[in-house]
Design a protein around this motif. Structure first.
Motif, PDB file in Angstrom:
ATOM      1  N   ASP A  79       0.823  -1.216   0.000  1.00 30.74           N
ATOM      2  CA  ASP A  79       0.000   0.000   0.000  1.00 30.74           C
ATOM      3  C   ASP A  79       0.855   1.264   0.000  1.00 30.74           C
ATOM      4  O   ASP A  79       0.324   2.372  -0.017  1.00 30.74           O
ATOM      5  CB  ASP A  79      -0.981  -0.002   1.185  1.00 30.74           C
ATOM      6  N   ARG A 130      13.994   0.797   6.157  1.00 30.12           N
ATOM      7  CA  ARG A 130      13.461   1.702   7.179  1.00 30.12           C
ATOM      8  C   ARG A 130      14.514   2.172   8.190  1.00 30.12           C
ATOM      9  O   ARG A 130      14.431   3.304   8.669  1.00 30.12           O
ATOM     10  CB  ARG A 130      12.342   1.023   7.965  1.00 30.12           C
ATOM     11  N   SER A 184      15.386   6.869  10.973  1.00 29.37           N
ATOM     12  CA  SER A 184      15.558   7.517  12.279  1.00 29.37           C
ATOM     13  C   SER A 184      17.009   7.901  12.537  1.00 29.37           C
ATOM     14  O   SER A 184      17.299   8.585  13.515  1.00 29.37           O
ATOM     15  CB  SER A 184      15.088   6.562  13.387  1.00 29.37           C
ATOM     16  N   ARG A 222      -3.846  -1.432  -1.556  1.00 30.70           N
ATOM     17  CA  ARG A 222      -4.041  -2.046  -0.245  1.00 30.70           C
ATOM     18  C   ARG A 222      -4.787  -3.363  -0.397  1.00 30.70           C
ATOM     19  O   ARG A 222      -5.784  -3.440  -1.120  1.00 30.70           O
ATOM     20  CB  ARG A 222      -4.836  -1.071   0.632  1.00 30.70           C
ATOM     21  N   ALA A 232       3.121 -10.317   4.735  1.00 34.25           N
ATOM     22  CA  ALA A 232       4.292  -9.616   5.297  1.00 34.25           C
ATOM     23  C   ALA A 232       3.935  -8.153   5.505  1.00 34.25           C
ATOM     24  O   ALA A 232       4.604  -7.250   4.999  1.00 34.25           O
ATOM     25  CB  ALA A 232       5.487  -9.769   4.361  1.00 34.25           C
ATOM     26  N   GLY A 262       3.795  -6.481   8.357  1.00 38.76           N
ATOM     27  CA  GLY A 262       4.557  -5.772   9.376  1.00 38.76           C
ATOM     28  C   GLY A 262       3.715  -5.162  10.484  1.00 38.76           C
ATOM     29  O   GLY A 262       2.726  -5.740  10.934  1.00 38.76           O
ATOM     30  N   CYS A 263       4.127  -3.995  10.911  1.00 33.79           N
ATOM     31  CA  CYS A 263       3.481  -3.322  12.036  1.00 33.79           C
ATOM     32  C   CYS A 263       3.158  -1.879  11.685  1.00 33.79           C
ATOM     33  O   CYS A 263       3.728  -1.307  10.756  1.00 33.79           O
ATOM     34  CB  CYS A 263       4.415  -3.329  13.251  1.00 33.79           C
ATOM     35  N   ARG A 291       7.512   5.567  10.795  1.00 33.85           N
ATOM     36  CA  ARG A 291       7.525   4.196  10.276  1.00 33.85           C
ATOM     37  C   ARG A 291       7.846   4.194   8.783  1.00 33.85           C
ATOM     38  O   ARG A 291       8.604   3.391   8.302  1.00 33.85           O
ATOM     39  CB  ARG A 291       6.160   3.537  10.517  1.00 33.85           C
ATOM     40  N   SER A 314       0.059  -5.203  11.762  1.00 35.24           N
ATOM     41  CA  SER A 314      -0.919  -4.738  10.757  1.00 35.24           C
ATOM     42  C   SER A 314      -1.705  -5.936  10.246  1.00 35.24           C
ATOM     43  O   SER A 314      -1.472  -6.429   9.134  1.00 35.24           O
ATOM     44  CB  SER A 314      -0.206  -4.072   9.584  1.00 35.24           C
ATOM     45  N   TRP A 354      -6.720  -6.234   8.424  1.00 33.75           N
ATOM     46  CA  TRP A 354      -7.322  -6.647   7.143  1.00 33.75           C
ATOM     47  C   TRP A 354      -7.526  -8.160   7.058  1.00 33.75           C
ATOM     48  O   TRP A 354      -8.230  -8.644   6.194  1.00 33.75           O
ATOM     49  CB  TRP A 354      -6.452  -6.153   5.982  1.00 33.75           C
ATOM     50  N   ALA A 393       5.499 -13.672   7.302  1.00 33.33           N
ATOM     51  CA  ALA A 393       6.888 -13.348   7.645  1.00 33.33           C
ATOM     52  C   ALA A 393       6.980 -11.929   8.177  1.00 33.33           C
ATOM     53  O   ALA A 393       6.236 -11.052   7.752  1.00 33.33           O
ATOM     54  CB  ALA A 393       7.768 -13.479   6.395  1.00 33.33           C
ATOM     55  N   GLU A 423      10.188  -7.721  16.522  1.00 37.75           N
ATOM     56  CA  GLU A 423      10.003  -6.496  15.723  1.00 37.75           C
ATOM     57  C   GLU A 423      11.341  -5.932  15.274  1.00 37.75           C
ATOM     58  O   GLU A 423      11.643  -4.760  15.531  1.00 37.75           O
ATOM     59  CB  GLU A 423       9.255  -5.443  16.548  1.00 37.75           C
ATOM     60  N   PHE A 474      19.071  -7.444  17.165  1.00 38.44           N
ATOM     61  CA  PHE A 474      18.867  -6.079  16.684  1.00 38.44           C
ATOM     62  C   PHE A 474      20.106  -5.251  16.921  1.00 38.44           C
ATOM     63  O   PHE A 474      20.950  -5.588  17.751  1.00 38.44           O
ATOM     64  CB  PHE A 474      17.646  -5.402  17.330  1.00 38.44           C
TER      65      PHE A 474
END
Ligand SMILES: Cc1cc2nc3c(=O)[nH]c(=O)nc-3n(C[C@H](O)[C@H](O)[C@H](O)COP(=O)(O)OP(=O)(O)OC[C@H]3O[C@@H](n4cnc5c(N)ncnc54)[C@H](O)[C@@H]3O)c2cc1C
Length: 401
Positions: A37, A45, A49, A82, A108, A110-111, A129, A243, A246, A273, A291, A325
């Protein structure tokens, strides 16, 4: 957009890309369609940040290098579309651009960041994000006269606060918890807090935001203690949630993400995944949802192989990972590897160039966290691929990196 494909990947980030790469290597004849989407091709990503405020966020530089090759190979990238529902039995998804029928699907998605109602109607309140979030946030803080408050002392908030502090910008982090990164134990929390304070970030811990008020000198956060924090620009870094909305009528089990078996299978012909997945990780004998980037990449690869195998009639493989991480803040790399339950003994391992903590469950090593100490960390991380002891990790440290 094709109405029919062999493997449909829903989502357009690291798990999705690694899945497409795995399929193109493992089963080159299998047709792949990836639907996201976002308006962009898949991009990294983590730099959103961390990129210096005086640098530029260049989308083409962030785009995964493999995307061009995957396109040439025939992977169909559908953007700005979407997926709205999943019919598991009919092997079909509905999207904002029409239906797609698949042989196997990889979910896949994600969040998405948590954005509490009290902030929703306010100007200059951001989450971080997506690429556009970063562009908007960086534009908002470009005016040096604006004060910045970060709510949440986790990795996203900590990294963006560090990015601001690096260019001499005052920034306050507010967190309800008295100990930031508290799940890694008191010594890590203290060191993390000191890292920020020593680098010029104001930390307000153990206090809740109760409101946002306009004051004479600018907007402020009102805290439960009665204190105020300057907050012309607000970054919400209070966590994310899977997420999976849906998928709600799909019949899949949704419980802190989409629930999968050890092969990342959620249902017949459906694999998942990345950040949205809860699965039993046999390396640690525990069910978990992670995450972090590396786990999403590793799961993407496994789900890609398994979805291709489902189409070609081969057996699935288990997805076994050692969660990992990294985070870069104030020029310090913080890294963790392993899986901790919170009841471990924390063993501090003094040494030059940073700090290193081992998480001990009896004699068994559950995890390692380091501020710098990169070479030693890499070795202990590698050891964690198999069950190992705290003593074996200490031996590595005593030999030196
Ligand atoms: C700013 C930032 C910095 C980070 N830094 C680090 C770091 O230093 N180290 C680290 O380990 N991790 C880091 N992470 C975490 C890491 O990026 C994530 O773990 C990783 O992106 C998860 O990948 P994913 O593919 O599971 O999902 P996501 O990256 O969340 O991507 C999901 C994709 O699915 C799309 N999507 C969602 N719903 C739908 C739908 N219904 N239809 C179509 N598409 C949909 C989304 O738009 C998105 O493209 C960072 C994350 C952020 C945001």
């Amino acid at each position: 957009m094709s109405a029919e494909t062999d493997v449909l990947i829903v989502g357009g980030s690291v798990a999705a890309v690694r899945a497409a790469e795995a399929i193109s290597r493992h089963a080159p004849a299998v047709r792949v369609t990836m639907v996201s989407d976002e308006p962009h091709l898949p991009y990294e990503r983590p730099p959103l940040s961390k990129t210096a405020l005086d640098g530029t966020l260049d989308l083409s530089a962030l785009t995964y290098p493999s995307v061009a090759g995957l396109r040439e190979h025939g992977v169909e990238f559908v953007t700005d579309t979407r997926v709205t529902s999943l019919d598991v039995e009919g092997r079909t998804v509905s999207t904002t651009a029409g239906d797609i029928t698949y042989g196997a699907a990889i979910l896949a998605t994600g969040c998405e960041p948590i954005f509490p109602p009290m902030f929703r109607q306010l100007p200059d309140v951001f989450v971080l994000r997506r690429f556009q979030d970063a562009v908007a946030l960086r534009a908002a803080v470009a005016d040096r006269r604006k004060s910045v408050a970060v709510i949440g002392a986790g990795f996203i908030g900590g990294e963006f606060a560090a990015t601001l502090a690096t260019v001499g910008r005052p920034v306050t982090i507010v967190d309800l918890a008295t100990k930031p990164l508290g799940r890694f134990g008191d010594p890590v929390a203290s060191e993390y807090a000191a890292l920020h304070r020593d680098s010029g970030v104001t930390l307000v811990l153990g206090d809740a935001v109760t409101g946002v008020e306009d004051a004479e000198a600018g907007r402020v956060l009102r805290l439960a203690s009665g204190a105020t924090v300057p907050a012309d620009v607000i970054l919400l870094g209070i966590g994310v949630r899977p997420s999976t909305g849906w998928m709600e009528n799909s019949g899949l089990t949704l419980d802190n993400g989409v629930v999968c078996d050890s092969t990342l299978r959620a249902a017949d012909g459906v694999y998942a995944a990345g950040d949205a997945v809860t699965w039993p990780n046999e390396r640690f004998g525990a069910t978990m949802r992670i995450e972090h980037w590396t786990n999403a990449a590793e799961q993407g690869r496994a789900a890609g192989i398994n979805a291709a195998n489902a189409v070609t009639g081969l057996a699935p493989i288990d997805c076994v990972t050692v969660p990992y991480f990294w985070s870069d803040q104030h020029g310090v790399r913080i890294q963790f590897s392993g899986f901790i339950r919170g009841d471990e003994e924390i063993v501090e391992c003094p040494g030059p160039g940073g700090s290193l903590y081992l998480y001990a469950g009896g004699d068994t090593l559950h995890g390692v966290l380091a501020f710098e100490r990169r070479a030693e960390f890499v070795k202990i991380r590698a050891m964690l691929r198999r069950e190992t002891t705290v003593g074996a990790a200490r031996d590595i440290l005593s030999v030196g990196a």
